[in-house]
Design a protein around this motif. Structure first.
Motif, PDB file in Angstrom:
ATOM      1  N   ILE A 160       0.607  -1.049  -0.129  1.00  0.00           N
ATOM      2  CA  ILE A 160      -0.321  -0.118   0.001  1.00  0.00           C
ATOM      3  C   ILE A 160       0.872   1.614   0.114  1.00  0.00           C
ATOM      4  O   ILE A 160       0.598   1.894  -1.182  1.00  0.00           O
ATOM      5  N   TYR A 161       1.967   1.182   0.826  1.00  0.00           N
ATOM      6  CA  TYR A 161       3.050   2.411   0.887  1.00  0.00           C
ATOM      7  C   TYR A 161       3.775   2.516  -0.723  1.00  0.00           C
ATOM      8  O   TYR A 161       3.799   3.876  -0.845  1.00  0.00           O
ATOM      9  N   GLY A 162       3.945   1.415  -0.812  1.00  0.00           N
ATOM     10  CA  GLY A 162       4.969   1.698  -2.258  1.00  0.00           C
ATOM     11  C   GLY A 162       3.296   2.032  -3.372  1.00  0.00           C
ATOM     12  O   GLY A 162       4.806   2.958  -4.319  1.00  0.00           O
ATOM     13  N   THR A 163       2.741   1.653  -3.724  1.00  0.00           N
ATOM     14  CA  THR A 163       1.448   2.320  -4.420  1.00  0.00           C
ATOM     15  C   THR A 163       1.216   3.839  -4.562  1.00  0.00           C
ATOM     16  O   THR A 163       1.625   4.284  -5.140  1.00  0.00           O
ATOM     17  N   VAL A 164       1.349   4.476  -2.910  1.00  0.00           N
ATOM     18  CA  VAL A 164       1.384   6.067  -2.917  1.00  0.00           C
ATOM     19  C   VAL A 164       2.264   6.276  -2.878  1.00  0.00           C
ATOM     20  O   VAL A 164       2.630   7.700  -4.160  1.00  0.00           O
ATOM     21  N   PHE A 165       3.912   5.863  -2.568  1.00  0.00           N
ATOM     22  CA  PHE A 165       5.240   6.830  -3.018  1.00  0.00           C
ATOM     23  C   PHE A 165       5.138   6.529  -4.245  1.00  0.00           C
ATOM     24  O   PHE A 165       6.165   7.834  -5.019  1.00  0.00           O
ATOM     25  N   ILE A 166       4.685   5.957  -5.490  1.00  0.00           N
ATOM     26  CA  ILE A 166       4.994   5.708  -7.118  1.00  0.00           C
ATOM     27  C   ILE A 166       4.104   6.832  -7.253  1.00  0.00           C
ATOM     28  O   ILE A 166       4.369   7.378  -8.084  1.00  0.00           O
ATOM     29  N   LEU A 167       2.762   6.820  -7.076  1.00  0.00           N
ATOM     30  CA  LEU A 167       2.296   7.640  -7.587  1.00  0.00           C
ATOM     31  C   LEU A 167       2.243   8.748  -7.081  1.00  0.00           C
ATOM     32  O   LEU A 167       2.269   9.878  -7.762  1.00  0.00           O
ATOM     33  N   TRP A 168       3.083   9.412  -5.958  1.00  0.00           N
ATOM     34  CA  TRP A 168       3.389  10.878  -5.251  1.00  0.00           C
ATOM     35  C   TRP A 168       4.901  11.213  -6.570  1.00  0.00           C
ATOM     36  O   TRP A 168       4.928  12.044  -6.926  1.00  0.00           O
ATOM     37  N   VAL A 169       5.339   9.874  -6.625  1.00  0.00           N
ATOM     38  CA  VAL A 169       7.060  10.709  -7.175  1.00  0.00           C
ATOM     39  C   VAL A 169       6.018  10.780  -8.426  1.00  0.00           C
ATOM     40  O   VAL A 169       6.643  12.146  -9.092  1.00  0.00           O
ATOM     41  N   PHE A 170       5.046  10.245  -8.933  1.00  0.00           N
ATOM     42  CA  PHE A 170       4.467  10.138 -10.497  1.00  0.00           C
ATOM     43  C   PHE A 170       4.610  11.781 -10.410  1.00  0.00           C
ATOM     44  O   PHE A 170       4.833  12.118 -11.263  1.00  0.00           O
ATOM     45  N   TRP A 171       3.430  12.043  -9.990  1.00  0.00           N
ATOM     46  CA  TRP A 171       2.530  13.668 -10.178  1.00  0.00           C
ATOM     47  C   TRP A 171       3.828  14.662  -9.400  1.00  0.00           C
ATOM     48  O   TRP A 171       3.455  15.432 -10.059  1.00  0.00           O
ATOM     49  N   VAL A 172       4.962  14.844  -9.106  1.00  0.00           N
ATOM     50  CA  VAL A 172       5.548  15.194  -8.417  1.00  0.00           C
ATOM     51  C   VAL A 172       6.463  15.405  -9.913  1.00  0.00           C
ATOM     52  O   VAL A 172       6.558  16.831 -10.240  1.00  0.00           O
ATOM     53  N   ARG A 173       7.089  14.255 -10.274  1.00  0.00           N
ATOM     54  CA  ARG A 173       7.488  14.840 -12.184  1.00  0.00           C
ATOM     55  C   ARG A 173       6.408  15.155 -12.838  1.00  0.00           C
ATOM     56  O   ARG A 173       7.326  16.028 -13.883  1.00  0.00           O
ATOM     57  N   LEU A 174       4.880  15.029 -13.123  1.00  0.00           N
ATOM     58  CA  LEU A 174       4.392  15.403 -13.342  1.00  0.00           C
ATOM     59  C   LEU A 174       4.277  17.169 -13.698  1.00  0.00           C
ATOM     60  O   LEU A 174       4.079  17.689 -13.829  1.00  0.00           O
ATOM     61  N   PHE A 175       4.005  16.840 -12.490  1.00  0.00           N
ATOM     62  CA  PHE A 175       3.130  18.840 -11.555  1.00  0.00           C
ATOM     63  C   PHE A 175       4.864  19.788 -11.882  1.00  0.00           C
ATOM     64  O   PHE A 175       4.595  20.611 -12.358  1.00  0.00           O
ATOM     65  N   SER A 176       5.817  19.057 -11.675  1.00  0.00           N
ATOM     66  CA  SER A 176       7.194  19.773 -12.296  1.00  0.00           C
ATOM     67  C   SER A 176       7.527  20.137 -13.469  1.00  0.00           C
ATOM     68  O   SER A 176       7.909  20.504 -14.491  1.00  0.00           O
ATOM     69  N   LYS A 177       7.080  18.974 -14.188  1.00  0.00           N
ATOM     70  CA  LYS A 177       6.916  19.175 -15.805  1.00  0.00           C
ATOM     71  C   LYS A 177       5.599  21.009 -16.312  1.00  0.00           C
ATOM     72  O   LYS A 177       6.409  20.826 -17.019  1.00  0.00           O
ATOM     73  N   ILE A 178       4.657  20.322 -15.578  1.00  0.00           N
ATOM     74  CA  ILE A 178       3.886  20.868 -16.224  1.00  0.00           C
ATOM     75  C   ILE A 178       4.666  22.805 -15.756  1.00  0.00           C
ATOM     76  O   ILE A 178       4.161  23.553 -16.563  1.00  0.00           O
TER      77      ILE A 178
END
Length: 185
Positions: A160-178
């Motif tokens: 569960i925490y691995g899933t959340v962490f991966i989603l967070w990392v993806f969002w930060v990378r996506l948000f940083s790109k945006i």
């Protein structure tokens, strides 16, 4: 002092939004828990739903699965092939983890539509991962009871925490790109 606040504005903004939204969502969730106790969906609707869905997924793997109301505490007992394996408590329904996830995403808010869709999609993925972790834990304990402690203390949270962490990392990378793309324009 003002220069210090300006220098760390983004960090302070992150902390305030994260803590504020986490607190607000947690208060609403606790209100839900205290006002929506029902004997039909015991101990609460979401925990009951998670238990029923976990039971169905376990059965789809060819095992017999049953949930029963725990006689002395607000939880459901999970049985696989008539062997009691786990209690499903309110903390197993993934809502508090979805609140944590949502608060983090709001702290890195992008455009409303993108942020809302990501929160919704992430919440669904976390919910599914949660069902799968309960299923993996139950079947794992049934098949390999000698690894009960390892499954519950290492594998169970890692999923569960691995899933959340991966989603967070993806969002930060996506948000940083945006954000970088918006600044470039």
């Amino acid at each position: 002092m003002l220069k210090l606040f300006q220098k760390y504005r983004s960090v302070l903004q992150f902390i305030l939004i994260f803590m504020g939204s986490y607190f607000l969502f947690s208060v609403f969730y606790n209100i839900y828990l205290s006002f929506f106790e029902t004997s039909k969906y015991y101990p609460d609707f979401f925990t009951h739903l998670v238990a029923l869905q976990s039971e169905a997924v376990i059965e789809s793997f060819g095992y017999t699965s049953k949930i029963r109301i725990h006689p002395t505490e607000p939880s459901l007992q999970l049985y696989v092939n008539d062997v009691f394996l786990a209690r499903i408590i309110e903390g197993c329904n993934s809502i508090s983890i979805i609140i944590l996830f949502t608060s983090f995403i709001l702290s890195f808010f992008a455009k409303f539509k993108v942020t809302f869709l990501y929160i919704f999609t992430g919440a669904v993925l976390i919910y599914i991962a949660n069902i799968l972790r309960i299923v993996i834990l139950a079947i794992g304990i049934y098949e390999y009871p000698q690894y009960t402690s390892f499954l519950h203390t290492i594998v169970f949270p890692l999923i569960i925490y691995g899933t959340v962490f991966i989603l967070w990392v993806f969002w930060v990378r996506l948000f940083s790109k945006i954000t970088a793309d918006e600044k470039a324009v």
